[in-house]
Motif scaffolding. Structure first.
Motif, mmCIF file in Angstrom:
data_model
loop_
_atom_site.group_PDB
_atom_site.id
_atom_site.type_symbol
_atom_site.label_atom_id
_atom_site.label_comp_id
_atom_site.label_asym_id
_atom_site.label_seq_id
_atom_site.Cartn_x
_atom_site.Cartn_y
_atom_site.Cartn_z
ATOM 1 N N ILE A 53 17.223 12.038 7.036
ATOM 2 C CA ILE A 53 16.070 12.533 6.280
ATOM 3 C C ILE A 53 15.846 13.997 6.663
ATOM 4 N N SER A 54 15.020 14.701 5.877
ATOM 5 C CA SER A 54 14.851 16.148 6.108
ATOM 6 C C SER A 54 13.955 16.424 7.322
ATOM 7 N N VAL A 55 13.920 17.699 7.707
ATOM 8 C CA VAL A 55 13.060 18.121 8.833
ATOM 9 C C VAL A 55 11.592 17.824 8.515
ATOM 10 N N ASP A 56 11.161 18.140 7.266
ATOM 11 C CA ASP A 56 9.750 17.893 6.900
ATOM 12 C C ASP A 56 9.435 16.395 6.942
ATOM 13 N N GLU A 57 10.382 15.590 6.474
ATOM 14 C CA GLU A 57 10.149 14.141 6.496
ATOM 15 C C GLU A 57 10.112 13.622 7.936
ATOM 16 N N THR A 58 10.996 14.189 8.773
ATOM 17 C CA THR A 58 10.995 13.771 10.188
ATOM 18 C C THR A 58 9.653 14.117 10.825
ATOM 19 N N THR A 59 9.137 15.309 10.492
ATOM 20 C CA THR A 59 7.835 15.723 11.054
ATOM 21 C C THR A 59 6.732 14.785 10.551
ATOM 22 N N ALA A 60 6.772 14.453 9.266
ATOM 23 C CA ALA A 60 5.731 13.563 8.707
ATOM 24 C C ALA A 60 5.824 12.171 9.347
ATOM 25 N N LEU A 61 7.049 11.689 9.550
ATOM 26 C CA LEU A 61 7.238 10.387 10.212
ATOM 27 C C LEU A 61 6.674 10.440 11.637
ATOM 28 N N THR A 62 6.966 11.541 12.322
ATOM 29 C CA THR A 62 6.484 11.711 13.701
ATOM 30 C C THR A 62 4.957 11.728 13.724
ATOM 31 N N THR A 173 19.427 -3.727 15.600
ATOM 32 C CA THR A 173 20.134 -3.485 14.331
ATOM 33 C C THR A 173 21.092 -2.293 14.458
ATOM 34 N N ASP A 174 21.360 -1.876 15.693
ATOM 35 C CA ASP A 174 22.307 -0.773 15.913
ATOM 36 C C ASP A 174 21.902 0.496 15.178
ATOM 37 N N THR A 175 20.612 0.754 15.101
ATOM 38 C CA THR A 175 20.168 1.974 14.407
ATOM 39 C C THR A 175 19.437 2.917 15.376
ATOM 40 N N VAL A 176 19.723 2.756 16.680
ATOM 41 C CA VAL A 176 19.062 3.628 17.669
ATOM 42 C C VAL A 176 19.571 5.062 17.528
ATOM 43 N N ASP A 177 20.877 5.229 17.335
ATOM 44 C CA ASP A 177 21.472 6.574 17.421
ATOM 45 C C ASP A 177 21.351 7.355 16.107
ATOM 46 N N SER A 178 20.110 7.564 15.692
ATOM 47 C CA SER A 178 19.853 8.370 14.496
ATOM 48 C C SER A 178 18.945 9.508 14.943
ATOM 49 N N ILE A 179 19.356 10.752 14.679
ATOM 50 C CA ILE A 179 18.586 11.887 15.203
ATOM 51 C C ILE A 179 17.133 11.889 14.699
ATOM 52 N N PRO A 180 16.862 11.677 13.394
ATOM 53 C CA PRO A 180 15.444 11.663 12.986
ATOM 54 C C PRO A 180 14.647 10.535 13.644
ATOM 55 N N LEU A 181 15.285 9.369 13.825
ATOM 56 C CA LEU A 181 14.545 8.245 14.431
ATOM 57 C C LEU A 181 14.296 8.494 15.917
ATOM 58 N N ILE A 182 15.279 9.061 16.619
ATOM 59 C CA ILE A 182 15.075 9.391 18.046
ATOM 60 C C ILE A 182 13.973 10.445 18.150
#
Ligand code: URA
Length: 440
Positions: A53-62, A173-182
């Motif tokens: 996802i984009s930087v803006d979306e990552t910020t909104a998720l955070t 679910t093996d989805t730990v290694d995602s930069i936006p999620l981390i």
């Protein structure tokens, strides 16, 4: 429930279109309130993991994750600071940094985690101190910081609860290694501390989660972007995590190694990293005009005993008897749990240390009880190592280079893996530098 919402969000991610921000906020809210079935959340996580996802979306998720629980509020000066490390071997910086920064006038409401994989966790280390209580509510954190200037508390469901559920689902679910999620997971918890300034220590190398500089850089840039997007002055330091940090590795042993640094003694490698991180935070908050002056301020409170005095106060504030905390500060070996055995391992040849494989040592220590294989495992606090050499030092054949603290018998296989962790050559290597680069 919420199926339409999750369908819309997933369609946007798959089609590389921006998610509607109000949908994303409703999704995070729904996760925190346990409104969605796990398989729907899993679907969304897989979409993010696969497509990004984009930087803006990552910020909104955070931001959404931060607001899913308590957010600490502070009156007056903008001097609330903390650091996060992505996890290393011998990484005891927080134990020294929190009281050192408080001694320099910053407020440090530090949230920390338990050991993850081969890396140790600050909370496990602190729990080897008799009486030390890491389970603070947000109000108790605030009281501790207003009273003495710092605290170190375990992450809990009061802070960023959406992360708790998302992380648990990512884990299976093996989805730990995602930069936006981390990024969202780490930065939301730090942002909920109500910070003005944040330093991110992004470890890079064989014993780090990010093995290459390129991966470490991508994570650092993403976390700096999200934290700045939330209004926090942030710098990332990418640091080497091939060699163990300092001399002490293991839970109680890292408390011992930290007390040595707080006494103005101890490992220069450990002290250097604390000064670098602390100096950066003093600069970011405007308490020091430059990074160099910030480093000098940290060095001064390590030398003059003020950081050690605040470490004692922090232990007392968090439940340790004052006489125990004072003895810990003067004779740590008398207070901390110990292993049943200490075995010295000797060098098999003479020469200069080329490298000490932190990952190999960490894996053996974990098998000996210093770490966990599942969250229900119990840590044995006395297990670990005291290193007697470091990169580029000369060792002689038969010289002891590491002390192994253990309860279980050391098998031939363990000994040979420890032996293989030390690589010796005829010449010193290029000068070792812990700091690789700074991302602003
Ligand atoms: N630590 C966290 O808190 N979250 C992650 O996603 C990874 C490491």
């Amino acid at each position: 429930m919420g199926q339409d919402l999750i369908d819309r969000l997933c369609a946007s991610i798959e089609n590389n279109e921006a998610m509607v921000m109000s949908d994303l906020a409703r999704f995070v809210d729904g996760v925190a309130q346990r409104q969605f079935p796990v398989d729907s959340i899993e679907r969304w996580l897989r979409c993010v993991h696969t497509h990004g996802i984009s930087v803006d979306e990552t910020t909104a998720l955070t931001r959404g994750m931060m607001n899913s629980g308590a957010v600490l509020e502070w009156q007056g000066q903008a001097n609330v600071a903390d650091k996060h490390s992505t996890g290393g071997v011998g990484d005891k910086m927080s134990l020294i940094l929190a009281p050192a920064l408080a001694a320099c006038g910053l407020r440090v409401p530090m949230l920390a985690g338990r050991g993850l994989g081969h890396t140790g966790g600050t909370i496990d280390k602190l729990e080897s101190i008799p009486g030390f209580n890491c389970n603070l509510t947000p109000i108790q954190m605030q009281e501790a910081v207003e009273t003495i200037g710092c605290c170190i508390a375990a992450q809990n469901d009061a802070i960023a609860p959406a992360d708790g559920l998302l992380y648990a689902i990512r884990d299976v679910t093996d989805t730990v290694d995602s930069i936006p999620l981390i990024t969202a997971s780490i930065v939301s918890k730090k942002a909920a501390e109500g910070l003005n300034a944040l330093v991110l220590d992004v470890k890079c190398g064989k014993a780090a989660f990010m093995k290459t500089e390129q991966d470490a850089l991508a994570l650092a840039e993403s976390m700096v972007g999200a934290a700045k997007g939330l209004g926090i002055k942030t710098v990332a330091q990418i640091t080497d995590m091939n060699e163990p940090i300092g001399t002490h590795v293991g839970n109680a042993l890292e408390i011992l190694g930290s007390v040595l640094v707080l006494q103005g003694k101890g490992s220069s490698d450990t002290r250097g990293l604390v000064e670098l991180q602390g100096g950066q935070l003093l600069e970011l908050t405007g308490m020091a005009a430059t990074l160099e002056l910030g480093i000098e301020m940290i060095s001064a409170v390590l030398e003059n005993g003020e950081a050690l005095r605040l470490f004692i106060d922090m232990c007392v504030q968090q439940g340790t008897e004052r006489n125990v905390a004072e003895q810990l500060a003067s004779e740590p070996g008398q207070v901390l749990p110990k292993s049943k055995h200490v075995t010295s391992v000797t060098a098999q040849e003479s020469g200069y240390v080329q490298t000490i494989d932190a990952m190999a040592l960490a894996e053996v220590a974990r098998e000996l009880g210093a770490g966990r294989f599942s969250m229900s495992d119990t840590i044995n606090p006395g297990i670990g190592y005291v290193l007697q050499t470091s990169k580029n030092q000369h060792v002689s054949n038969g010289q002891s280079w590491i002390l192994v603290h253990h309860d279980l018998p050391l098998s031939f296989e363990h000994l040979s893996r420890i032996n293989d962790a030390l690589q010796i050559g005829t010449e010193p290597t290029a000068e070792f530098r812990r700091l690789i680069r700074i991302i602003t």
